[in-house]
Design an enzyme around this catalytic site. Structure first.
Site, PDB file in Angstrom:
ATOM      1  N   ILE A  86       1.016  -1.149  -0.181  1.00 44.72           N
ATOM      2  CA  ILE A  86      -0.467  -0.449   0.277  1.00 44.72           C
ATOM      3  C   ILE A  86       0.921   0.929   0.099  1.00 44.72           C
ATOM      4  CG2 ILE A  86      -0.435   0.306   2.626  1.00 44.72           C
ATOM      5  CD1 ILE A  86      -2.961   0.785   1.996  1.00 44.72           C
ATOM      6  N   CYS A  87       0.391   2.311  -0.599  1.00 50.86           N
ATOM      7  CA  CYS A  87       0.698   3.681  -0.628  1.00 50.86           C
ATOM      8  C   CYS A  87       0.093   5.101  -0.542  1.00 50.86           C
ATOM      9  CB  CYS A  87       1.790   4.061  -1.472  1.00 50.86           C
ATOM     10  SG  CYS A  87       0.868   4.191  -3.281  1.00 50.86           S
ATOM     11  N   GLN A  88       0.214   5.812  -0.651  1.00 46.80           N
ATOM     12  CA  GLN A  88      -0.951   6.915  -0.238  1.00 46.80           C
ATOM     13  C   GLN A  88      -2.051   6.824  -1.547  1.00 46.80           C
ATOM     14  OE1 GLN A  88      -1.192   8.514   2.239  1.00 46.80           O
ATOM     15  NE2 GLN A  88      -3.343   9.254   1.518  1.00 46.80           N
ATOM     16  N   GLY A  90      -1.604   4.386  -4.765  1.00 46.15           N
ATOM     17  CA  GLY A  90      -1.350   3.571  -4.872  1.00 46.15           C
ATOM     18  C   GLY A  90      -0.633   2.737  -6.383  1.00 46.15           C
ATOM     19  N   MET A 115      -4.012   4.300   0.832  1.00 42.34           N
ATOM     20  CA  MET A 115      -4.605   4.843   1.811  1.00 42.34           C
ATOM     21  C   MET A 115      -5.864   6.070   2.032  1.00 42.34           C
ATOM     22  SD  MET A 115      -2.893   3.139   4.937  1.00 42.34           S
ATOM     23  CE  MET A 115      -3.595   4.466   6.069  1.00 42.34           C
TER      24      MET A 115
END
Length: 119
Positions: A86-88, A90, A115
């Site tokens: 995961i990141c902020q 995608g 996120m």
């Protein structure tokens, strides 16, 4: 339009398509689908945002391995277990998924929307 312009245009289009196409062998999961895997001991959860982003807002069981350090830290992960990334938004996690696939990880899942989609 001349031949050179066409070649440049085709190259740009190919680059953009390759950049945004799903990676072969990388699954996509919604936040809800990722949450359903939280109790699975055969799944590793990696957050590839910066340490500052991670500290400001993260979810357990995600562990922080920033994208910039992922290549050097793949040895901390088990290639025989699924990796959920995961990141902020995608985008960075998709880059991370590509890196993991290149390093021989069989089962890699990217959380769509990152996120920003967390509910």
């Amino acid at each position: 339009m001349g031949m050179i312009q066409w070649i440049i245009l085709i190259g740009i289009v190919a680059f953009v398509i390759r950049k945004f196409m799903p990676v072969k062998g990388v699954s996509q999961a919604t936040v809800l689908e990722a949450k359903k895997k939280f109790n699975d001991k055969n799944v590793q959860f990696i957050d590839v945002r910066t340490p500052q982003e991670y500290q400001a807002n993260h979810r357990k069981p995600f562990k922080n391995i920033p994208l910039s350090q992922l290549t050097q830290q793949t040895n901390k992960l088990n290639k025989n277990k699924e990796v959920v990334v995961i990141c902020q938004s995608g985008m960075r996690s998709m880059k991370a998924a590509k890196i993991l696939k290149k390093h021989g990880f069989e089962s890699v899942t990217n959380v769509k929307g990152g996120m920003s989609s967390w509910v």
